[in-house]
Design a protein around this motif. Structure first.
Motif, PDB file in Angstrom:
ATOM      1  N   ASN A  71       0.671  -0.993   0.122  1.00 52.16           N
ATOM      2  CA  ASN A  71       0.089  -0.151  -0.155  1.00 52.16           C
ATOM      3  C   ASN A  71       0.873   1.267  -0.097  1.00 52.16           C
ATOM      4  N   PRO A  72       0.349   2.397  -0.340  1.00 56.73           N
ATOM      5  CA  PRO A  72       1.000   3.554  -0.327  1.00 56.73           C
ATOM      6  C   PRO A  72       1.739   4.041   1.000  1.00 56.73           C
ATOM      7  N   HIS A  73       1.251   3.637   2.092  1.00 55.54           N
ATOM      8  CA  HIS A  73       1.954   3.841   3.479  1.00 55.54           C
ATOM      9  C   HIS A  73       3.254   3.075   3.649  1.00 55.54           C
ATOM     10  N   PHE A  74       3.268   2.042   2.762  1.00 56.26           N
ATOM     11  CA  PHE A  74       4.511   1.166   2.968  1.00 56.26           C
ATOM     12  C   PHE A  74       5.806   2.024   2.376  1.00 56.26           C
ATOM     13  N   PHE A  75       5.641   2.947   1.558  1.00 60.28           N
ATOM     14  CA  PHE A  75       6.681   3.768   1.196  1.00 60.28           C
ATOM     15  C   PHE A  75       6.647   5.292   1.831  1.00 60.28           C
ATOM     16  N   MET A  76       5.899   5.415   2.599  1.00 59.61           N
ATOM     17  CA  MET A  76       5.885   6.679   3.402  1.00 59.61           C
ATOM     18  C   MET A  76       7.112   7.163   3.889  1.00 59.61           C
ATOM     19  N   ASN A  77       7.487   8.317   3.750  1.00 59.03           N
ATOM     20  CA  ASN A  77       8.751   8.871   4.198  1.00 59.03           C
ATOM     21  C   ASN A  77       9.828   7.937   3.721  1.00 59.03           C
ATOM     22  N   PHE A  78       9.909   7.161   2.493  1.00 61.07           N
ATOM     23  CA  PHE A  78      10.809   6.554   1.666  1.00 61.07           C
ATOM     24  C   PHE A  78      10.791   6.945   0.394  1.00 61.07           C
ATOM     25  N   GLY A  79      10.435   8.174  -0.046  1.00 56.56           N
ATOM     26  CA  GLY A  79      10.255   8.450  -1.456  1.00 56.56           C
ATOM     27  C   GLY A  79       8.850   8.609  -1.911  1.00 56.56           C
ATOM     28  N   GLN A  80       8.627   9.359  -3.033  1.00 57.01           N
ATOM     29  CA  GLN A  80       7.321   9.523  -3.822  1.00 57.01           C
ATOM     30  C   GLN A  80       7.110   7.938  -4.882  1.00 57.01           C
ATOM     31  N   ILE A  81       6.706   7.145  -4.532  1.00 58.37           N
ATOM     32  CA  ILE A  81       6.615   5.758  -5.400  1.00 58.37           C
ATOM     33  C   ILE A  81       5.771   6.135  -6.600  1.00 58.37           C
ATOM     34  N   GLN A  82       4.825   7.145  -6.785  1.00 59.45           N
ATOM     35  CA  GLN A  82       3.882   7.362  -7.708  1.00 59.45           C
ATOM     36  C   GLN A  82       4.713   8.310  -8.771  1.00 59.45           C
ATOM     37  N   GLN A  83       5.978   8.640  -8.353  1.00 55.84           N
ATOM     38  CA  GLN A  83       6.592   9.623  -9.465  1.00 55.84           C
ATOM     39  C   GLN A  83       6.942   8.766 -10.579  1.00 55.84           C
ATOM     40  N   TYR A  84       7.107   7.542 -10.443  1.00 60.33           N
ATOM     41  CA  TYR A  84       7.883   6.543 -11.631  1.00 60.33           C
ATOM     42  C   TYR A  84       6.769   6.402 -12.537  1.00 60.33           C
ATOM     43  N   GLU A  85       7.329   6.346 -13.718  1.00 60.96           N
ATOM     44  CA  GLU A  85       6.189   6.484 -14.897  1.00 60.96           C
ATOM     45  C   GLU A  85       5.437   5.048 -15.131  1.00 60.96           C
ATOM     46  N   VAL A  86       6.153   3.985 -14.509  1.00 63.38           N
ATOM     47  CA  VAL A  86       5.332   2.756 -14.500  1.00 63.38           C
ATOM     48  C   VAL A  86       4.139   2.889 -13.637  1.00 63.38           C
ATOM     49  N   PHE A  87       4.138   3.942 -12.759  1.00 66.68           N
ATOM     50  CA  PHE A  87       2.915   3.842 -11.821  1.00 66.68           C
ATOM     51  C   PHE A  87       1.997   5.130 -12.349  1.00 66.68           C
ATOM     52  N   GLN A  88       2.312   5.995 -13.458  1.00 69.16           N
ATOM     53  CA  GLN A  88       1.759   7.133 -13.708  1.00 69.16           C
ATOM     54  C   GLN A  88       0.714   6.691 -14.792  1.00 69.16           C
ATOM     55  N   PRO A  89      -0.450   7.498 -14.719  1.00 71.17           N
ATOM     56  CA  PRO A  89      -1.696   7.012 -15.582  1.00 71.17           C
ATOM     57  C   PRO A  89      -1.306   6.844 -17.066  1.00 71.17           C
ATOM     58  N   ASN A  90      -0.427   7.671 -17.626  1.00 68.77           N
ATOM     59  CA  ASN A  90       0.104   7.684 -18.896  1.00 68.77           C
ATOM     60  C   ASN A  90       1.474   6.840 -19.477  1.00 68.77           C
ATOM     61  N   GLY A  91       1.825   6.337 -18.172  1.00 66.91           N
ATOM     62  CA  GLY A  91       3.090   5.442 -18.403  1.00 66.91           C
ATOM     63  C   GLY A  91       2.788   4.064 -18.968  1.00 66.91           C
ATOM     64  N   ASN A  92       3.976   3.457 -19.262  1.00 68.01           N
ATOM     65  CA  ASN A  92       3.654   2.113 -19.702  1.00 68.01           C
ATOM     66  C   ASN A  92       3.480   1.137 -18.537  1.00 68.01           C
ATOM     67  N   HIS A  93       2.812   0.444 -18.482  1.00 73.33           N
ATOM     68  CA  HIS A  93       2.486  -0.583 -16.980  1.00 73.33           C
ATOM     69  C   HIS A  93       2.887  -2.049 -17.318  1.00 73.33           C
ATOM     70  N   ILE A  94       3.071  -2.261 -18.593  1.00 74.87           N
ATOM     71  CA  ILE A  94       3.358  -3.688 -18.634  1.00 74.87           C
ATOM     72  C   ILE A  94       4.439  -3.900 -19.919  1.00 74.87           C
ATOM     73  N   PHE A  95       5.416  -4.981 -19.593  1.00 75.95           N
ATOM     74  CA  PHE A  95       6.527  -5.237 -20.480  1.00 75.95           C
ATOM     75  C   PHE A  95       6.764  -6.526 -20.688  1.00 75.95           C
ATOM     76  N   GLU A  96       6.696  -6.891 -22.175  1.00 80.52           N
ATOM     77  CA  GLU A  96       6.947  -8.129 -22.504  1.00 80.52           C
ATOM     78  C   GLU A  96       8.330  -8.625 -22.189  1.00 80.52           C
ATOM     79  N   LEU A  97       8.641  -9.849 -21.791  1.00 82.18           N
ATOM     80  CA  LEU A  97       9.966 -10.103 -21.316  1.00 82.18           C
ATOM     81  C   LEU A  97      10.618 -11.159 -22.326  1.00 82.18           C
TER      82      LEU A  97
END
Length: 299
Positions: A104-130
């Motif tokens: 949950n978001p609280h897990f990263f409280m005081n440890f940085g803004q996890i939502q800033q990364y593109e993989v978690f942003q609405p217009n970012g890429n969320h799935i990567f074929e491996l």
């Protein structure tokens, strides 16, 4: 109307139990294996938002539906889910397997803004074929997570946060073109269809404590994670009516049913349909029917 799926609801749906640590002050983290489905009984992840983050390695083909696009996974992929973007995942093979972590978001409280990364942003890429070798690297990170999570190390949650960040950076370094990302044959049709589904889910109103929570086009646009103008254009193109007209039509239909078939008073009906004041409901109803709710009920 379905709300965002909470961690409590996730545990009840998947495991029929809730861990005692869920209310921990450090936030919540857990890791699970994605096991093959027995007897080919595959279940689709329902289209909705969750109130937690999820990172998953999935080995097997699948289709992930978003409001305005579809992502097709041919063989295996790393996916990132967040509380902002509703989705639905269809696994296409009964032997699909993998591993995933949730937090949950609280897990990263005081440890940085996890939502800033593109993989978690609405217009970012969320799935990567491996590729196969990339799967091995991701599996190695998840295996370290499992070992750390099950350890007695005093600072294991700090270590787990570091491993989550390792997965995030691994995904962000992958080329977006690595996955076949296809647009829906008609994105407007898909957006309009999901809008109508979300609208209809709020009905019928069968409890005086129940209320319609999503009433305006902007409310629906937020749920669908699209701009309200985009939603309005798609709905108008597909139905010939505006978003506001369709909402009003459905609210009016339900109000007529409640007035004729329930014993609720007008105030209770107004509240159930999402009106903050009974006078607003009276004005709305009279505008569309040329009768007050009370007159309609007696007619």
């Amino acid at each position: 109307m379905d709300t965002n799926e909470s961690l409590e609801e996730f545990y009840r749906r998947k495991f029929n139990w809730i861990p005692e640590s869920l209310a921990s002050e450090i936030g919540h983290f857990n890791i699970f294996r994605l096991e093959p489905y027995l007897e080919g009984k595959m279940k689709a992840v329902p289209y909705r938002r969750r109130d937690f983050y999820k990172i998953m390695l999935v080995k097997g083909p699948g289709t992930v539906h978003y409001a305005d696009r579809i992502n097709e996974v041919k063989k295996q992929a790393l996916s990132f889910s967040n509380p902002l973007v509703p989705y639905k995942w269809d696994h296409l093979a009964p032997d699909t397997q993998g591993i995933y972590c949730i937090f949950n978001p609280h897990f990263f409280m005081n440890f940085g803004q996890i939502q800033q990364y593109e993989v978690f942003q609405p217009n970012g890429n969320h799935i990567f074929e491996l590729e196969d070798e990339e799967v091995q690297e991701v599996e190695r990170i998840f295996e370290k997570m499992e070992a750390e999570f099950n350890s007695e190390y005093k600072y294991k949650y700090d270590a787990l946060r570091a491993l989550i960040l390792e997965l995030i950076h691994f995904g962000m370094k992958l080329q977006p073109a690595a996955i076949q990302k296809t647009q829906h044959g008609n994105a407007s049709l898909r957006i309009a269809s999901i809008f109508l589904e979300l609208l209809e889910r709020q009905f019928p109103i069968d409890d005086t404590h129940q209320t319609v929570g999503v009433r305006s086009p902007s409310d629906f646009a937020e749920k669908l994670n699209v701009h309200v103008n985009h939603l309005n254009r798609a709905v108008k193109e597909m139905t010939g009516k505006t978003t506001s007209q369709l909402i009003a039509d459905r609210v009016l239909q339900e109000s007529k049913i409640l007035l004729k078939q329930s014993s609720w008073n007008v105030s209770e009906i107004a509240y159930g349909l999402g009106f903050t004041e009974v006078t607003h409901f009276n004005n709305f109803f009279k505008k569309h029917v040329s009768l007050t709710p009370t007159q309609y009920r007696k007619g």
